[in-house]
Write a protein that holds these residues in place. Structure first.
Motif, mmCIF file in Angstrom:
data_model
loop_
_atom_site.group_PDB
_atom_site.id
_atom_site.type_symbol
_atom_site.label_atom_id
_atom_site.label_comp_id
_atom_site.label_asym_id
_atom_site.label_seq_id
_atom_site.Cartn_x
_atom_site.Cartn_y
_atom_site.Cartn_z
ATOM 1 N N LYS A 134 0.799 -1.232 0.000
ATOM 2 C CA LYS A 134 0.000 0.000 0.000
ATOM 3 C C LYS A 134 0.828 1.278 0.000
ATOM 4 O O LYS A 134 0.490 2.262 0.669
ATOM 5 C CB LYS A 134 -0.972 0.004 1.191
ATOM 6 N N GLU A 137 3.094 5.570 -5.673
ATOM 7 C CA GLU A 137 4.101 5.524 -6.737
ATOM 8 C C GLU A 137 5.348 6.323 -6.327
ATOM 9 O O GLU A 137 6.468 5.839 -6.475
ATOM 10 C CB GLU A 137 3.478 6.099 -8.010
ATOM 11 N N ASN A 138 5.144 7.530 -5.809
ATOM 12 C CA ASN A 138 6.305 8.343 -5.413
ATOM 13 C C ASN A 138 7.125 7.652 -4.317
ATOM 14 O O ASN A 138 8.358 7.736 -4.309
ATOM 15 C CB ASN A 138 5.859 9.715 -4.893
ATOM 16 N N ALA A 293 5.872 5.821 -22.029
ATOM 17 C CA ALA A 293 5.383 5.743 -20.646
ATOM 18 C C ALA A 293 6.506 5.395 -19.698
ATOM 19 O O ALA A 293 7.536 4.854 -20.096
ATOM 20 C CB ALA A 293 4.292 4.686 -20.540
ATOM 21 N N MET A 296 5.717 0.474 -15.381
ATOM 22 C CA MET A 296 4.318 0.114 -15.158
ATOM 23 C C MET A 296 4.157 -1.345 -14.748
ATOM 24 O O MET A 296 4.911 -2.212 -15.178
ATOM 25 C CB MET A 296 3.517 0.354 -16.441
ATOM 26 N N ARG B 163 0.217 13.071 -16.972
ATOM 27 C CA ARG B 163 0.950 12.052 -16.206
ATOM 28 C C ARG B 163 0.544 10.631 -16.572
ATOM 29 O O ARG B 163 1.360 9.731 -16.641
ATOM 30 C CB ARG B 163 0.746 12.271 -14.715
ATOM 31 N N LEU B 180 2.251 15.949 -7.820
ATOM 32 C CA LEU B 180 1.467 14.768 -8.172
ATOM 33 C C LEU B 180 2.080 13.525 -7.552
ATOM 34 O O LEU B 180 3.290 13.440 -7.368
ATOM 35 C CB LEU B 180 1.428 14.590 -9.705
ATOM 36 N N ASP B 181 1.234 12.580 -7.223
ATOM 37 C CA ASP B 181 1.668 11.228 -6.895
ATOM 38 C C ASP B 181 0.734 10.315 -7.687
ATOM 39 O O ASP B 181 0.013 10.809 -8.574
ATOM 40 C CB ASP B 181 1.588 10.994 -5.381
ATOM 41 N N ALA B 182 0.747 9.023 -7.418
ATOM 42 C CA ALA B 182 -0.160 8.133 -8.152
ATOM 43 C C ALA B 182 -0.364 6.851 -7.371
ATOM 44 O O ALA B 182 0.459 6.489 -6.533
ATOM 45 C CB ALA B 182 0.396 7.820 -9.540
ATOM 46 N N PRO B 184 -0.126 3.059 -7.576
ATOM 47 C CA PRO B 184 0.605 2.155 -8.482
ATOM 48 C C PRO B 184 -0.202 0.894 -8.769
ATOM 49 O O PRO B 184 0.056 -0.162 -8.197
ATOM 50 C CB PRO B 184 1.892 1.856 -7.707
ATOM 51 N N ARG B 186 -3.203 -1.002 -11.908
ATOM 52 C CA ARG B 186 -3.939 -0.927 -13.168
ATOM 53 C C ARG B 186 -5.296 -1.586 -12.946
ATOM 54 O O ARG B 186 -5.453 -2.425 -12.071
ATOM 55 C CB ARG B 186 -3.190 -1.644 -14.291
ATOM 56 N N GLU B 224 -3.799 5.598 2.209
ATOM 57 C CA GLU B 224 -3.765 4.248 1.625
ATOM 58 C C GLU B 224 -3.994 4.348 0.114
ATOM 59 O O GLU B 224 -5.137 4.317 -0.354
ATOM 60 C CB GLU B 224 -4.837 3.366 2.261
ATOM 61 N N PRO B 225 -2.919 4.516 -0.646
ATOM 62 C CA PRO B 225 -3.073 4.724 -2.097
ATOM 63 C C PRO B 225 -3.346 3.415 -2.845
ATOM 64 O O PRO B 225 -2.475 2.875 -3.528
ATOM 65 C CB PRO B 225 -1.747 5.356 -2.503
ATOM 66 N N THR B 226 -4.572 2.921 -2.720
ATOM 67 C CA THR B 226 -4.984 1.691 -3.398
ATOM 68 C C THR B 226 -6.279 1.943 -4.165
ATOM 69 O O THR B 226 -6.998 2.911 -3.903
ATOM 70 C CB THR B 226 -5.247 0.554 -2.393
ATOM 71 N N PRO B 292 -1.616 3.397 -18.907
ATOM 72 C CA PRO B 292 -0.360 3.449 -18.151
ATOM 73 C C PRO B 292 0.493 4.677 -18.441
ATOM 74 O O PRO B 292 1.407 4.974 -17.676
ATOM 75 C CB PRO B 292 0.354 2.169 -18.583
ATOM 76 N N ALA B 293 0.202 5.392 -19.518
ATOM 77 C CA ALA B 293 1.050 6.521 -19.904
ATOM 78 C C ALA B 293 0.241 7.799 -19.996
ATOM 79 O O ALA B 293 -0.978 7.762 -20.139
ATOM 80 C CB ALA B 293 1.701 6.250 -21.255
ATOM 81 N N MET B 296 0.658 11.570 -25.377
ATOM 82 C CA MET B 296 1.842 11.291 -26.189
ATOM 83 C C MET B 296 1.626 11.626 -27.658
ATOM 84 O O MET B 296 0.533 11.472 -28.195
ATOM 85 C CB MET B 296 2.223 9.820 -26.073
#
Lengths: 298, 298
Positions: A134, A137-138, A293, A296, B163, B180-182, B184, B186, B224-226, B292-293, B296
């Protein structure tokens, strides 16, 4: 806990850089610019069977990988060599897990493609997923960047590989400290590698001259963020920082003689070119493209 | 000058947000989190035939686009409708060019997918390439973000679309100011749109209650980045900010009844779900995935 997770991390060729050491590995890093590549590193992480069996890092033999791809003969024919990759071990320790890590890549190791950073970042992304850690990304990029800096195997590959494209590293360090931009372009990339060049040896030497040349190259690319200025600045950097190897120098002259644009991968005994620069000059290069990208999960 | 350039920009569903107005459009923006989507907007930019012919923005009719794809009957069968898209016009004015801009998308317009931001960002990337404007990626994102903010059509889509992935917007604004964060991860994404909901109307109303709910949702996702916490926080936000439409509310209840996870696209009369949430509940959704990207060039 999941059974396994796989991450793809693009390779990264640095064209030029300046080194920015710091006691805090999240602040240490490099400024510079480079190309992330469609050729990269695929990392699969699985929990180890027992806690006691500990972490294993296995590099897939590229010949057996090719055979498996072509003949579709299944996973059983793949052969792995146990390897020791300090940044990968550090990432797993930071996440407090033991894992079996399988690494596949067509890129040559130790040749300026950021493979150690890619292995560290891919391990962080995949292990976070498998072990349900959990983290954001950063946070995962920070862990992989710090592990790479502490191992002395790279300074800027991980943050570039997390972003993708053609990243410009304006300020060094992990995401909490760094500042990135990018050249908004895509390119076909050819490369030829002539063998090893040790990153730790160069980075532990006198980097003043190198960093001065890196700053000049960065100014040029910031002023004009295009592929043309990137390759021009990269060639100037390689010359001024006195890093050109005889093999690379010869290839650069050959490419220039046919009107192409090439430079040296930092830090590797490797030459890269845009378009058909190397094949026009009679070389038999590997061919890929810039990767749109960042790293991933698959 | 090149003949044309094409850029792809992922769609963006915002799950929750707080609005942060500022007189400087590069500082104005939103905090929040969302999903960038493999369904997106393709923008092709060409120089206009004469300076006097001025800028034209043409939206490809999606039925003719489908026909062309399926029947391979060539470009001649494609039909375009002239449209007025203020952020796209602003981007071209900022770059000091007149252009013919062709926009293709399968996404519904005005339904919470960030299509206006995608058109602005795609135009910026493609026009920079066609007219050789030599701007950096951050500069182009800044121009598109500012144009979107000034038009009142969005606050956070452009930086998220630049992003890719599942971006968390920790600090508002263009790249020089934002953070920004993300998440992680898909995901497969399903969505159903029930029609228009005007972004300018909502954003120009009282946003205090909305922003308070947005801050709470962000705290939860930062902790909780989920995917699970994202959809939970998004649903709470939609409820607390009192933005749920009757159609969306009914769909959320239907998905919940079959054990799925769904929420509302901000700001649109649209419901989205992870996995097979909507199809399990008997809907006939559009299906895509997280992208994912970021944006572009093609």
């Amino acid at each position: 806990m999941r059974e396994e997770a796989t991450a793809f991390v693009p390779g990264h060729i640095t064209g030029f850089f300046s080194a920015h050491p710091d006691d805090d590995p999240t602040k240490a890093g490099s400024r510079g610019a480079g190309l992330t590549l469609t050729d990269g590193v695929t990392v699969t992480v699985r929990p180890t069977v027992t806690e006691a069996s500990g972490t294993e890092i296995l590099l897939e033999d590229s010949d057996t990988a090719d055979d498996a791809d072509e003949g579709d003969t299944g996973d059983d024919d793949r052969q792995f060599t146990p390897v020791s990759v300090e940044p990968v071990e550090t990432v797993l320790e930071t996440l407090a897990v033991s894992a079996r890590v399988e690494v596949e890549t067509d890129l040559p190791l130790g040749a300026g493609f950021g493979t150690s950073g890619a292995m560290a970042l891919g391990t962080a992304l995949a292990a976070n997923h498998v072990f349900d850690r959990k983290l954001s990304e950063n946070e995962l990029v920070t862990i992989a960047h710090g592990a790479e800096v502490q191992a002395g195997t790279g300074l800027g590959d991980v943050v570039a590989q997390a972003r993708g494209g053609i990243p410009i590293r304006l300020e060094p360090g992990a995401p909490a400290y760094n500042l990135l931009d990018a050249i908004p372009a895509r390119a076909r990339v050819e490369y030829v590698s002539f063998g090893d060049l040790s990153t730790p040896d160069v980075l532990s030497g006198d980097t003043d001259r190198l960093s001065q040349a890196g700053k000049q190259a960065l100014s040029r690319v910031v002023e004009e963020p295009t592929l043309a200025s990137f390759i021009f600045a990269s060639r100037g950097f390689a010359r001024e920082a006195e890093l050109l190897t005889p093999d690379v120098l010869e290839a650069l002259e050959d490419v220039a003689a046919t009107g192409g644009q090439a430079s040296m991968a930092m830090l590797g005994n490797t030459v890269f070119a845009f378009g058909t620069g190397l094949s026009d000059a009679g070389y038999d290069p590997s061919v890929c493209g810039t990767h749109p990208a960042g790293a991933m999960l698959e």
